[in-house]
Design a protein around this motif. Sequence first.
Motif, PDB file in Angstrom:
ATOM      1  N   GLU A  26      13.818  12.354 -36.630  1.00 47.70           N
ATOM      2  CA  GLU A  26      14.928  12.449 -35.679  1.00 47.70           C
ATOM      3  C   GLU A  26      14.668  11.753 -34.346  1.00 47.70           C
ATOM      4  O   GLU A  26      15.504  11.789 -33.467  1.00 47.70           O
ATOM      5  CB  GLU A  26      15.269  13.911 -35.423  1.00 47.70           C
ATOM      6  N   GLY A  27      13.467  11.163 -34.151  1.00 46.29           N
ATOM      7  CA  GLY A  27      13.178  10.531 -32.866  1.00 46.29           C
ATOM      8  C   GLY A  27      11.701  10.245 -32.697  1.00 46.29           C
ATOM      9  O   GLY A  27      11.104   9.521 -33.487  1.00 46.29           O
ATOM     10  N   TRP A  28      11.090  10.858 -31.660  1.00 47.27           N
ATOM     11  CA  TRP A  28       9.684  10.630 -31.329  1.00 47.27           C
ATOM     12  C   TRP A  28       8.998  11.954 -31.021  1.00 47.27           C
ATOM     13  O   TRP A  28       9.636  12.897 -30.555  1.00 47.27           O
ATOM     14  CB  TRP A  28       9.568   9.720 -30.106  1.00 47.27           C
ATOM     15  N   ARG A  29       7.659  11.990 -31.201  1.00 46.07           N
ATOM     16  CA  ARG A  29       6.868  13.198 -30.970  1.00 46.07           C
ATOM     17  C   ARG A  29       5.516  12.790 -30.396  1.00 46.07           C
ATOM     18  O   ARG A  29       4.929  11.788 -30.818  1.00 46.07           O
ATOM     19  CB  ARG A  29       6.679  13.938 -32.286  1.00 46.07           C
ATOM     20  N   ALA A  30       5.011  13.575 -29.418  1.00 44.69           N
ATOM     21  CA  ALA A  30       3.687  13.314 -28.835  1.00 44.69           C
ATOM     22  C   ALA A  30       2.941  14.626 -28.647  1.00 44.69           C
ATOM     23  O   ALA A  30       3.506  15.602 -28.155  1.00 44.69           O
ATOM     24  CB  ALA A  30       3.810  12.609 -27.501  1.00 44.69           C
ATOM     25  N   GLU A  31       1.679  14.639 -29.037  1.00 44.47           N
ATOM     26  CA  GLU A  31       0.772  15.739 -28.738  1.00 44.47           C
ATOM     27  C   GLU A  31       0.096  15.364 -27.425  1.00 44.47           C
ATOM     28  O   GLU A  31      -0.571  14.330 -27.356  1.00 44.47           O
ATOM     29  CB  GLU A  31      -0.267  15.912 -29.851  1.00 44.47           C
ATOM     30  N   THR A  32       0.276  16.164 -26.379  1.00 41.01           N
ATOM     31  CA  THR A  32      -0.204  15.781 -25.056  1.00 41.01           C
ATOM     32  C   THR A  32      -1.285  16.714 -24.534  1.00 41.01           C
ATOM     33  O   THR A  32      -1.349  17.880 -24.904  1.00 41.01           O
ATOM     34  CB  THR A  32       0.948  15.752 -24.033  1.00 41.01           C
ATOM     35  N   GLN A  33      -2.108  16.161 -23.668  1.00 35.95           N
ATOM     36  CA  GLN A  33      -3.094  16.904 -22.899  1.00 35.95           C
ATOM     37  C   GLN A  33      -2.947  16.453 -21.460  1.00 35.95           C
ATOM     38  O   GLN A  33      -2.672  15.285 -21.197  1.00 35.95           O
ATOM     39  CB  GLN A  33      -4.504  16.604 -23.382  1.00 35.95           C
ATOM     40  N   GLY A  34      -3.127  17.388 -20.536  1.00 35.82           N
ATOM     41  CA  GLY A  34      -2.981  17.019 -19.133  1.00 35.82           C
ATOM     42  C   GLY A  34      -3.774  17.935 -18.237  1.00 35.82           C
ATOM     43  O   GLY A  34      -4.498  18.813 -18.691  1.00 35.82           O
ATOM     44  N   VAL A  35      -3.620  17.683 -16.944  1.00 35.13           N
ATOM     45  CA  VAL A  35      -4.278  18.503 -15.926  1.00 35.13           C
ATOM     46  C   VAL A  35      -3.320  18.638 -14.753  1.00 35.13           C
ATOM     47  O   VAL A  35      -2.637  17.685 -14.384  1.00 35.13           O
ATOM     48  CB  VAL A  35      -5.632  17.888 -15.500  1.00 35.13           C
ATOM     49  N   THR A  36      -3.226  19.854 -14.198  1.00 38.39           N
ATOM     50  CA  THR A  36      -2.370  20.074 -13.038  1.00 38.39           C
ATOM     51  C   THR A  36      -3.071  19.574 -11.791  1.00 38.39           C
ATOM     52  O   THR A  36      -4.266  19.262 -11.810  1.00 38.39           O
ATOM     53  CB  THR A  36      -2.047  21.571 -12.862  1.00 38.39           C
ATOM     54  N   GLY A  37      -2.364  19.535 -10.687  1.00 36.95           N
ATOM     55  CA  GLY A  37      -2.956  19.151  -9.418  1.00 36.95           C
ATOM     56  C   GLY A  37      -4.077  20.079  -8.982  1.00 36.95           C
ATOM     57  O   GLY A  37      -4.957  19.698  -8.219  1.00 36.95           O
ATOM     58  N   GLU A  38      -4.064  21.318  -9.487  1.00 34.40           N
ATOM     59  CA  GLU A  38      -5.111  22.295  -9.161  1.00 34.40           C
ATOM     60  C   GLU A  38      -6.268  22.247 -10.153  1.00 34.40           C
ATOM     61  O   GLU A  38      -7.208  23.032 -10.057  1.00 34.40           O
ATOM     62  CB  GLU A  38      -4.530  23.713  -9.128  1.00 34.40           C
ATOM     63  N   GLY A  39      -6.190  21.380 -11.175  1.00 37.44           N
ATOM     64  CA  GLY A  39      -7.279  21.230 -12.128  1.00 37.44           C
ATOM     65  C   GLY A  39      -7.165  22.061 -13.392  1.00 37.44           C
ATOM     66  O   GLY A  39      -8.083  22.074 -14.204  1.00 37.44           O
ATOM     67  N   ALA A  40      -6.054  22.763 -13.598  1.00 37.10           N
ATOM     68  CA  ALA A  40      -5.864  23.552 -14.825  1.00 37.10           C
ATOM     69  C   ALA A  40      -5.507  22.612 -15.984  1.00 37.10           C
ATOM     70  O   ALA A  40      -4.716  21.685 -15.824  1.00 37.10           O
ATOM     71  CB  ALA A  40      -4.753  24.581 -14.632  1.00 37.10           C
ATOM     72  N   MET A  41      -6.092  22.846 -17.138  1.00 36.47           N
ATOM     73  CA  MET A  41      -5.823  22.022 -18.324  1.00 36.47           C
ATOM     74  C   MET A  41      -4.527  22.491 -18.998  1.00 36.47           C
ATOM     75  O   MET A  41      -4.269  23.695 -19.084  1.00 36.47           O
ATOM     76  CB  MET A  41      -6.981  22.117 -19.312  1.00 36.47           C
ATOM     77  N   SER A  42      -3.760  21.535 -19.496  1.00 38.79           N
ATOM     78  CA  SER A  42      -2.507  21.865 -20.181  1.00 38.79           C
ATOM     79  C   SER A  42      -2.384  21.056 -21.470  1.00 38.79           C
ATOM     80  O   SER A  42      -2.968  19.979 -21.599  1.00 38.79           O
ATOM     81  CB  SER A  42      -1.309  21.564 -19.275  1.00 38.79           C
ATOM     82  N   THR A  43      -1.644  21.605 -22.421  1.00 42.45           N
ATOM     83  CA  THR A  43      -1.315  20.908 -23.663  1.00 42.45           C
ATOM     84  C   THR A  43       0.135  21.193 -24.004  1.00 42.45           C
ATOM     85  O   THR A  43       0.707  22.204 -23.574  1.00 42.45           O
ATOM     86  CB  THR A  43      -2.202  21.357 -24.851  1.00 42.45           C
ATOM     87  N   SER A  44       0.726  20.309 -24.772  1.00 48.76           N
ATOM     88  CA  SER A  44       2.080  20.535 -25.281  1.00 48.76           C
ATOM     89  C   SER A  44       2.398  19.511 -26.356  1.00 48.76           C
ATOM     90  O   SER A  44       1.701  18.512 -26.509  1.00 48.76           O
ATOM     91  CB  SER A  44       3.121  20.440 -24.161  1.00 48.76           C
ATOM     92  N   THR A  45       3.445  19.790 -27.075  1.00 45.68           N
ATOM     93  CA  THR A  45       4.036  18.832 -27.995  1.00 45.68           C
ATOM     94  C   THR A  45       5.379  18.441 -27.397  1.00 45.68           C
ATOM     95  O   THR A  45       6.227  19.303 -27.163  1.00 45.68           O
ATOM     96  CB  THR A  45       4.248  19.442 -29.388  1.00 45.68           C
ATOM     97  N   ILE A  46       5.548  17.160 -27.093  1.00 43.13           N
ATOM     98  CA  ILE A  46       6.799  16.662 -26.520  1.00 43.13           C
ATOM     99  C   ILE A  46       7.618  16.039 -27.646  1.00 43.13           C
ATOM    100  O   ILE A  46       7.113  15.237 -28.429  1.00 43.13           O
ATOM    101  CB  ILE A  46       6.545  15.611 -25.431  1.00 43.13           C
ATOM    102  N   VAL A  47       8.890  16.410 -27.708  1.00 37.93           N
ATOM    103  CA  VAL A  47       9.789  15.889 -28.739  1.00 37.93           C
ATOM    104  C   VAL A  47      10.976  15.212 -28.064  1.00 37.93           C
ATOM    105  O   VAL A  47      11.575  15.768 -27.144  1.00 37.93           O
ATOM    106  CB  VAL A  47      10.286  17.030 -29.658  1.00 37.93           C
ATOM    107  N   LEU A  48      11.279  13.988 -28.488  1.00 38.40           N
ATOM    108  CA  LEU A  48      12.510  13.292 -28.120  1.00 38.40           C
ATOM    109  C   LEU A  48      13.341  13.179 -29.387  1.00 38.40           C
ATOM    110  O   LEU A  48      12.940  12.509 -30.337  1.00 38.40           O
ATOM    111  CB  LEU A  48      12.220  11.889 -27.588  1.00 38.40           C
ATOM    112  N   ARG A  49      14.477  13.870 -29.410  1.00 38.35           N
ATOM    113  CA  ARG A  49      15.327  13.890 -30.602  1.00 38.35           C
ATOM    114  C   ARG A  49      16.606  13.115 -30.304  1.00 38.35           C
ATOM    115  O   ARG A  49      17.305  13.377 -29.333  1.00 38.35           O
ATOM    116  CB  ARG A  49      15.650  15.336 -30.976  1.00 38.35           C
TER     117      ARG A  49
END
Length: 83
Positions: A26-49
Amino acid sequence: MVVDTIEVGEGGRLMGGNNVWSPVEEGWRAETQGVTGEGAMSTSTIVLRRLDDNAYVWQALDRTLDGESLPDSDEIVLKRSSK
């Protein structure tokens, strides 16, 4: 496949090279990793449908912040400008 680096507000960033966009039915998908400005680690799956030739729905799923689960984001409709 597309690889990205995205700067996000308040000094955060999705880590470039780790965010690989892949085509899905249906579109695009990304498994992401990131860091906030305070240094906390984040993950998510981004979907563009794809909705139609002029619009997509963006949503962040399976989100975590420093290992703690977060709710899925709301769906956001992105529409092509007529300008």
